[in-house]
Design a protein around this motif. Structure first.
Motif, PDB file in Angstrom:
ATOM      1  N   ARG A 211       0.733  -1.264   0.025  1.00  0.00           N
ATOM      2  CA  ARG A 211      -0.079  -0.080   0.022  1.00  0.00           C
ATOM      3  C   ARG A 211       0.861   1.349   0.068  1.00  0.00           C
ATOM      4  O   ARG A 211       0.425   2.270  -0.567  1.00  0.00           O
ATOM      5  CB  ARG A 211      -0.937  -0.093   1.302  1.00  0.00           C
ATOM      6  N   TRP A 256      -7.014   2.802  -4.447  1.00  0.00           N
ATOM      7  CA  TRP A 256      -6.537   4.173  -4.028  1.00  0.00           C
ATOM      8  C   TRP A 256      -7.084   5.136  -4.869  1.00  0.00           C
ATOM      9  O   TRP A 256      -7.510   6.223  -4.678  1.00  0.00           O
ATOM     10  CB  TRP A 256      -4.845   4.060  -4.046  1.00  0.00           C
ATOM     11  N   ASN A 273      -9.418   3.854   1.963  1.00  0.00           N
ATOM     12  CA  ASN A 273      -8.228   4.197   2.737  1.00  0.00           C
ATOM     13  C   ASN A 273      -8.325   5.423   3.624  1.00  0.00           C
ATOM     14  O   ASN A 273      -7.576   6.544   3.524  1.00  0.00           O
ATOM     15  CB  ASN A 273      -7.124   4.504   1.870  1.00  0.00           C
TER      16      ASN A 273
END
Length: 326
Positions: A211, A256, A273
């Motif tokens: 990530r 994302w 996120n």
């Protein structure tokens, strides 16, 4: 440990519990649904509920009988799993022999077959005959993730109990209850519908590193004299597992980019996120909506190319260059 623990699968829970309570169980059930949806746990609970010495039409989970079933040590509850890649005819023949014998501790016998779709043709035909003429008091619980791969004649002999994928919210809740950080739990719950896999991911150092790499790459693609290509190269050279992790990396990249888009359109409540909102806000200033939508499509295309055995490094380098073209 009661039937109420299966509230995430209300239809399956209601069907099996009421059939048991009203003494109207069918002789065979096919529990079908994705990995991690609770099929085996519910099959075990049904078996325990038939034999539990403490509760009627339910299982306490703590008595000797329940613990023996849980441990696979009850003489009237038989488990079958694939022997290697498949369930073989000798396993089904052994099952038939065991089920034909008189029950040791009650008038009931139960057999649970996991991955029933992995039976050989001979084993499937042998099981079919057994389902057509089941011994009195025998209950079959067949488990599968791929009901389309099972013989239609077997399907017709079973009552099908469909299990739905667990929701991301429920998976995240389970992970948080086990001590997983809220941010990582949220992301992992959107990668897989399997609680165990989500737990493994969220506790993995490589998952957090991937990530972070996504965040770095998205940032670098909008910088002058970008080192994004070097970042991709370093990632692929880092370890032997890097190529195995590419699908996960690309899934994280899609999530994302989608979060940046959600911020731009004011859908803050939908962020995955959410623990990185400040970083997302900064990147939302340098990406346009059109670039994000095109970027998501490009990542999906790249993932498909790699799954069709395209060269991973070339595919990722092409993706980065397309990102930078805007």
């Amino acid at each position: 440990m009661t039937w109420t623990r299966f509230s995430q699968q209300p239809r399956a829970q209601e069907l099996l519990y009421h059939s048991l309570r009203n003494e109207r169980l069918a002789h065979a059930y096919l529990l079908a649904g994705p990995k991690g949806s609770g099929k085996k746990q519910m099959a075990l609970h049904l078996a325990k509920s038939l034999f539990c010495s403490e509760r009627e039409a339910d299982a306490c989970g703590a008595c000797v009988t329940c613990r023996r079933i849980e441990g696979g040590n009850h003489p009237d509850v038989l488990f079958i799993t694939p022997d290697g890649a498949s369930i073989k005819i000798d396993q089904i023949r052994s099952l038939q022999k065991e089920m034909a014998m008189r029950a040791v501790e009650s008038s009931r016998k139960v057999y649970i077959i996991e991955h029933v779709d992995k039976m050989t043709t001979q084993a499937a035909n042998s099981l079919l005959k057994f389902l057509e003429e089941p011994p009195a008091g025998v209950l079959a619980l067949l488990l599968t993730e791929h009901s389309h791969a099972i013989l239609p004649t077997i399907l017709s002999r079973c009552q099908i109990v469909q299990f739905s994928p667990l929701s991301a919210e429920l998976i995240a809740e389970k992970l948080r209850a086990e001590g997983v950080l809220a941010g990582m739990a949220q992301v992992a719950s959107h990668i897989t519908t399997n609680v165990e896999e989500a737990m493994t991911l969220s506790q993995s150092e490589s998952f957090a590193q991937l990530r972070n790499l996504v965040i770095q790459l998205v940032q670098e693609c909008k910088q002058r004299n970008s080192s994004a290509l070097l970042t991709i190269h370093d990632m692929l050279q880092k370890s032997d597992k890097s190529k195995e992790e590419l699908p996960l990396f690309l899934d994280l990249l899609i999530l994302w980019l989608r979060d940046i888009l959600y911020l731009q359109v004011g859908r803050h409540a939908h962020l995955i996120n959410s623990d990185q909102q400040d970083v997302l806000q900064g990147q939302a200033l340098v990406w346009t909506k059109a670039e994000l939508l095109r970027g998501i499509d490009l990542v999906m295309e790249t993932k498909n190319r790699i799954e069709r055995n395209a060269n991973a490094q070339l595919a990722l380098e092409r993706l980065v260059l397309q990102f930078q073209e805007g």
